[in-house]
Write a protein that holds these residues in place. Structure first.
Motif, PDB file in Angstrom:
ATOM      1  N   ILE A   1      -3.204   7.219  -3.962  1.00  0.00           N
ATOM      2  CA  ILE A   1      -3.148   5.898  -3.325  1.00  0.00           C
ATOM      3  C   ILE A   1      -2.928   4.841  -4.389  1.00  0.00           C
ATOM      4  O   ILE A   1      -3.496   4.913  -5.485  1.00  0.00           O
ATOM      5  N   ASN A   2      -2.087   3.873  -4.075  1.00  0.00           N
ATOM      6  CA  ASN A   2      -1.916   2.700  -4.928  1.00  0.00           C
ATOM      7  C   ASN A   2      -1.909   1.480  -4.024  1.00  0.00           C
ATOM      8  O   ASN A   2      -1.033   1.338  -3.160  1.00  0.00           O
ATOM      9  N   ASN A   3      -2.881   0.622  -4.196  1.00  0.00           N
ATOM     10  CA  ASN A   3      -3.004  -0.604  -3.401  1.00  0.00           C
ATOM     11  C   ASN A   3      -2.871  -1.786  -4.343  1.00  0.00           C
ATOM     12  O   ASN A   3      -3.471  -1.790  -5.423  1.00  0.00           O
ATOM     13  N   GLY A   4      -2.074  -2.791  -3.986  1.00  0.00           N
ATOM     14  CA  GLY A   4      -1.920  -3.919  -4.900  1.00  0.00           C
ATOM     15  C   GLY A   4      -1.055  -5.015  -4.332  1.00  0.00           C
ATOM     16  O   GLY A   4      -0.791  -5.073  -3.123  1.00  0.00           O
ATOM     17  N   TYR A   5      -0.602  -5.878  -5.207  1.00  0.00           N
ATOM     18  CA  TYR A   5       0.273  -6.975  -4.792  1.00  0.00           C
ATOM     19  C   TYR A   5       1.325  -7.179  -5.867  1.00  0.00           C
ATOM     20  O   TYR A   5       1.205  -6.708  -7.003  1.00  0.00           O
ATOM     21  N   ALA A   6       2.367  -7.885  -5.489  1.00  0.00           N
ATOM     22  CA  ALA A   6       3.432  -8.236  -6.418  1.00  0.00           C
ATOM     23  C   ALA A   6       3.731  -9.716  -6.245  1.00  0.00           C
ATOM     24  O   ALA A   6       3.668 -10.255  -5.135  1.00  0.00           O
ATOM     25  N   GLU A   7       4.007 -10.370  -7.354  1.00  0.00           N
ATOM     26  CA  GLU A   7       4.365 -11.784  -7.312  1.00  0.00           C
ATOM     27  C   GLU A   7       5.299 -12.085  -8.463  1.00  0.00           C
ATOM     28  O   GLU A   7       5.467 -11.262  -9.371  1.00  0.00           O
ATOM     29  N   PRO A   8       5.936 -13.270  -8.443  1.00  0.00           N
ATOM     30  CA  PRO A   8       6.911 -13.587  -9.491  1.00  0.00           C
ATOM     31  C   PRO A   8       6.328 -13.408 -10.883  1.00  0.00           C
ATOM     32  O   PRO A   8       5.202 -13.831 -11.167  1.00  0.00           O
ATOM     33  N   ALA A   9       7.099 -12.753 -11.744  1.00  0.00           N
ATOM     34  CA  ALA A   9       6.632 -12.422 -13.097  1.00  0.00           C
ATOM     35  C   ALA A   9       6.985 -13.544 -14.049  1.00  0.00           C
ATOM     36  O   ALA A   9       8.107 -13.641 -14.531  1.00  0.00           O
ATOM     37  N   HIS A  10       6.010 -14.437 -14.319  1.00  0.00           N
ATOM     38  CA  HIS A  10       6.199 -15.498 -15.299  1.00  0.00           C
ATOM     39  C   HIS A  10       5.885 -14.956 -16.686  1.00  0.00           C
ATOM     40  O   HIS A  10       4.936 -14.192 -16.864  1.00  0.00           O
ATOM     41  N   GLU A  11       6.639 -15.382 -17.668  1.00  0.00           N
ATOM     42  CA  GLU A  11       6.429 -14.869 -19.022  1.00  0.00           C
ATOM     43  C   GLU A  11       5.053 -15.210 -19.552  1.00  0.00           C
ATOM     44  O   GLU A  11       4.461 -14.472 -20.322  1.00  0.00           O
ATOM     45  N   THR A  12       4.511 -16.358 -19.135  1.00  0.00           N
ATOM     46  CA  THR A  12       3.212 -16.810 -19.653  1.00  0.00           C
ATOM     47  C   THR A  12       2.045 -16.354 -18.792  1.00  0.00           C
ATOM     48  O   THR A  12       0.903 -16.628 -19.126  1.00  0.00           O
ATOM     49  N   MET A  13       2.337 -15.656 -17.680  1.00  0.00           N
ATOM     50  CA  MET A  13       1.269 -15.279 -16.764  1.00  0.00           C
ATOM     51  C   MET A  13       0.432 -14.150 -17.343  1.00  0.00           C
ATOM     52  O   MET A  13       0.960 -13.126 -17.763  1.00  0.00           O
ATOM     53  N   GLU A  14      -0.876 -14.358 -17.371  1.00  0.00           N
ATOM     54  CA  GLU A  14      -1.772 -13.328 -17.865  1.00  0.00           C
ATOM     55  C   GLU A  14      -1.971 -12.262 -16.797  1.00  0.00           C
ATOM     56  O   GLU A  14      -1.785 -12.480 -15.611  1.00  0.00           O
ATOM     57  N   ASN A  15      -2.363 -11.079 -17.245  1.00  0.00           N
ATOM     58  CA  ASN A  15      -2.661 -10.005 -16.312  1.00  0.00           C
ATOM     59  C   ASN A  15      -3.900 -10.363 -15.506  1.00  0.00           C
ATOM     60  O   ASN A  15      -4.977 -10.550 -16.059  1.00  0.00           O
TER      61      ASN A  15
ATOM     62  N   THR B   1       0.860  -1.178   0.000  1.00  0.00           N
ATOM     63  CA  THR B   1       0.000   0.000   0.000  1.00  0.00           C
ATOM     64  C   THR B   1       0.900   1.233   0.000  1.00  0.00           C
ATOM     65  O   THR B   1       1.823   1.330   0.814  1.00  0.00           O
ATOM     66  N   GLU B   2       0.624   2.146  -0.910  1.00  0.00           N
ATOM     67  CA  GLU B   2       1.412   3.366  -1.023  1.00  0.00           C
ATOM     68  C   GLU B   2       0.468   4.558  -1.011  1.00  0.00           C
ATOM     69  O   GLU B   2      -0.593   4.523  -1.659  1.00  0.00           O
ATOM     70  N   ALA B   3       0.841   5.591  -0.265  1.00  0.00           N
ATOM     71  CA  ALA B   3      -0.013   6.773  -0.151  1.00  0.00           C
ATOM     72  C   ALA B   3       0.829   8.036  -0.170  1.00  0.00           C
ATOM     73  O   ALA B   3       1.957   8.055   0.323  1.00  0.00           O
ATOM     74  N   CYS B   4       0.255   9.082  -0.740  1.00  0.00           N
ATOM     75  CA  CYS B   4       0.909  10.382  -0.781  1.00  0.00           C
ATOM     76  C   CYS B   4      -0.153  11.455  -0.546  1.00  0.00           C
ATOM     77  O   CYS B   4      -1.137  11.530  -1.288  1.00  0.00           O
ATOM     78  N   LEU B   5       0.033  12.253   0.507  1.00  0.00           N
ATOM     79  CA  LEU B   5      -0.854  13.377   0.816  1.00  0.00           C
ATOM     80  C   LEU B   5      -0.018  14.645   0.733  1.00  0.00           C
ATOM     81  O   LEU B   5       1.016  14.748   1.415  1.00  0.00           O
ATOM     82  N   GLU B   6      -0.453  15.597  -0.073  1.00  0.00           N
ATOM     83  CA  GLU B   6       0.362  16.802  -0.200  1.00  0.00           C
ATOM     84  C   GLU B   6      -0.465  17.963  -0.748  1.00  0.00           C
ATOM     85  O   GLU B   6      -1.479  17.772  -1.427  1.00  0.00           O
TER      86      GLU B   6
END
Length: 658
Positions: free
Chosen positions: A451-465, A432-437
């Motif tokens: 705000i940016n909320n999300g996840y990250a996981e290993p990037a497989h070449e065949t993995m669909e979005n 989770t990333e936030a910026c107030l200004e």
């Protein structure tokens, strides 16, 4: 475009009309594998939920197969309006004859049925009984198929065939060896009669199997063998689970004391009724065993308080749901790829602070920063004993948990990056990333919120979005800011339905065109009813108030009468301003718009996502207004996660997830 009329010559030299060539069909009719896979998944999930013994097979017609069928049926020839209806076919093979009608009922309540057809026969003839149903293809799957398909005398439908296992094996033989070669069998009437006798035997086997188990079930009921009685009588695929001893004692006692005993009432519950009870649970699947079956019948029919207390104490519907142990794998180390599940770039305007004194920019900033920091403190302080309770510059990093806060109240600047491991999915990290200004891009009376909320996981070449609706989630502090501070995105955010007034048209029109607006704008134009009230009956089960409460933190929702709506359409010089209303419009922040008519709402079907699993996608099919509700919500969420309105705060390499 419809292909030109072509001719072909068969083996006997006869010329047959052909409306499309194999090459045309191969080029234009493209059906992704997901269409067939999802139909199988939906059907399998529904039948598994009810415990039926079954096998499901599917196929998509090849260009060669379609060409032959167009030749045989002559769809579209000489003005024929018929269309090919089985572009995708699903076959359900059942083990028990009486499950055919049960399965038929389940399919009718899962998909939009167009028609059923069965093979005809007389009392002196035996041949495989075919139950074929034509159903409307769910809209979200029809959208996956190439648009040119629907211009080629092909319906947006698919076919379901239901057969028993006994007949299934011989049906293919009968279809290929007799149906396709009727001339041959005329020469051998004795062989044809012999074939019929085999089919008669198979039909007798189907019915005899059910009779055998029913007779055994009755005998087991009479002798008080409850577990085996339930297995024989209902013939469902059950887990090998022992009957709770206290339940057995209740059934035994009831059998001794009453002629209308609990055991007798369970036996008199038909298989069809039990399956309907299981299906009625909707998305709430349960393990199927002797205890859950008795509990389900008790909940719906018996209502025995002693059994109810036992099953509640045992937590029967969750008992025995062992987690599947993950197999050990050797994983390749790969870079992590980010996937947003929520993005926002808006302005906190203090409109919901409801304070007596004037609301200043510094107060708006302080409230927003407190909500963001308190969220981080509540989640991460158990892992970081040194994390201060008051907002301050701080950084913590320990075994999969990380928090960085940069706080400059004098400059009205707050930046935060937080991440943690997913406790269920190996290799996945949530962030989770936030910026107030307060900067030059933000109105003087507001604070910029990113705000940016999300996840990250290993990037497989065949993995669909996976951003197509798998996840959508905004952090709790964004909800707190919207609910308690208030945000402005082109126009003020509001949590209840708003009726657009003529004097507000200019403001709404400017909001639609505002490049800083990150909220899609939903406008619902309706006619007046006989009482001069807004007639929203065309939306069916789509309730505007419920819809507004669901989406108001990331979309604006307005309703209006026809006259007001037409004025807005005229202001925007929209090409369809003269079309009939009612209608629902979505004005997207990128400048595009979509429209939906009552006909669309009525025919809408939607695969509602219930569960995310590694090996399958699980859906429940809904129709009409309810489907339309889920479709619009999904579209709004999909736009948000794919909008790229803010890529996220990247403080340094140590906190960056590429």
């Amino acid at each position: 475009m419809q292909g030109e009329l072509n001719n072909t010559v068969n083996e006997s030299g006869k010329t047959l009309p052909l409306i499309y060539t194999r090459e045309e069909l191969s080029e234009k009719v493209r059906v992704p594998a997901v269409v067939e896979q999802d139909l199988k998944s939906i059907i399998s999930e529904r039948l598994e939920q009810c415990g039926l013994y079954f096998r499901v097979f599917s196929r998509t017609k090849t260009a060669a197969s379609m060409e032959k069928k167009f030749q045989l049926k002559q769809y579209g020839v000489n003005g024929d309006e018929r269309r090919l209806q089985d572009l995708i076919g699903v076959r359900i093979n059942l083990y028990f004859d009486d499950d055919v009608s049960i399965c038929r009922h389940l399919m009718e309540n899962t998909f939009n049925l167009l028609e059923w057809s069965t093979s005809e026969r007389n009392d002196d003839e035996f041949k495989p009984i075919k139950l074929n149903g034509v159903f409307q293809l769910p809209e979200y799957l029809a959208a996956e198929i190439s648009p040119e398909t629907w211009d080629m005398h092909i319906d947006r439908t698919f076919e379901i065939q239901i057969k028993t296992m006994f007949f299934e094996g011989w049906h293919e033989i009968e279809h290929d060896m007799r149906y396709k070669g009727e001339e041959l069998w005329v020469q051998f009437p004795g062989s044809s009669r012999y074939f019929n006798s085999i089919l008669a035997t198979l039909e007798l086997c189907d019915k005899s199997m059910v009779t055998l188990f029913e007779d055994m079930g009755h005998a087991l009921y009479k002798s008080g063998q409850w577990v085996d009685m339930i297995r024989c009588h209902f013939r469902l695929k059950m887990e090998d689970t022992e009957l709770y001893p206290e339940v057995a004692r209740v059934l035994d006692k009831s059998a001794m004391e009453s002629s209308a005993s609990l055991g007798k009432q369970i036996y008199r519950t038909s298989k069809k009724d039990l399956v309907n009870m299981l299906a009625a649970r909707g998305a709430r699947k349960i393990p199927i065993n002797v205890n859950t079956i008795i509990a389900t019948i008790n909940d719906n029919k018996l209502h025995d308080p002693e059994l109810k207390a036992i099953f509640k104490e045992r937590d029967v519907y969750n008992d025995g749901c062992d987690d599947i142990a993950a197999e050990s794998h050797r994983y390749e180390l790969l870079p992590l790829k980010r996937h947003a599940v929520f993005q926002m770039k808006t302005v906190a305007d203090g409109s919901r602070l409801h304070l007596e004194e004037p609301v200043c920019r510094e107060l708006i900033f302080q409230k927003c920063a407190e909500y963001a920091y308190n969220w981080a403190y509540g989640r991460f302080s158990p892992f970081f004993g040194s994390m201060p309770q008051e907002i301050s510059n701080w950084k913590g990093d320990i075994m999969g948990y990380h928090v960085t806060v940069e706080y400059e109240p004098a400059n009205m600047s707050f930046k935060m990056h937080a991440r943690h491991l997913d406790m269920e999915v190996a290799g996945r990290i949530w962030y989770t990333e936030a910026c107030l200004e307060a900067n030059s891009d933000v109105p003087e009376n507001g604070i910029g919120v990113k705000i940016n909320n999300g996840y990250a996981e290993p990037a497989h070449e065949t993995m669909e979005n996976p951003n197509s609706g798998m996840f959508f989630s905004y952090p709790g502090f964004y909800k707190a800011i919207v609910d308690n501070v208030g945000v402005f995105s082109g126009i003020s955010c509001f949590n209840r339905r708003r009726i657009l007034q003529p004097e507000q048209l200019g403001e709404l029109n400017r909001a639609i065109d505002d490049p800083a607006n990150g909220f899609p704008i939903v406008l619902i134009i309706s006619k007046k009813n006989e009482e001069a009230l807004m007639d929203e009956s065309w939306l069916g089960a789509f309730r505007v108030s419920d819809f507004t409460r669901t989406v108001w933190r990331y979309a604006h929702v307005f309703t209006c009468y026809e006259e007001t709506g037409r004025k807005l359409l005229a202001m925007r010089r929209m090409p369809n301003e003269g079309e009939a209303v009612p209608k629902l419009y979505i004005f997207w922040p990128d400048g595009g718009y979509d429209t939906y008519s009552p006909e669309y709402v009525k025919s809408c079907s939607f695969g509602r996502h219930l569960e995310a699993r590694d090996d399958a996608r699980t859906y429940d099919i809904v129709h009409g207004g309810q489907a339309f509700y889920h479709k619009i919500v999904t579209e709004l969420r999909s736009w948000n996660v794919n909008s790229g309105m803010w890529e996220g705060y990247r403080r340094e390499t140590a906190t960056e997830l590429n």
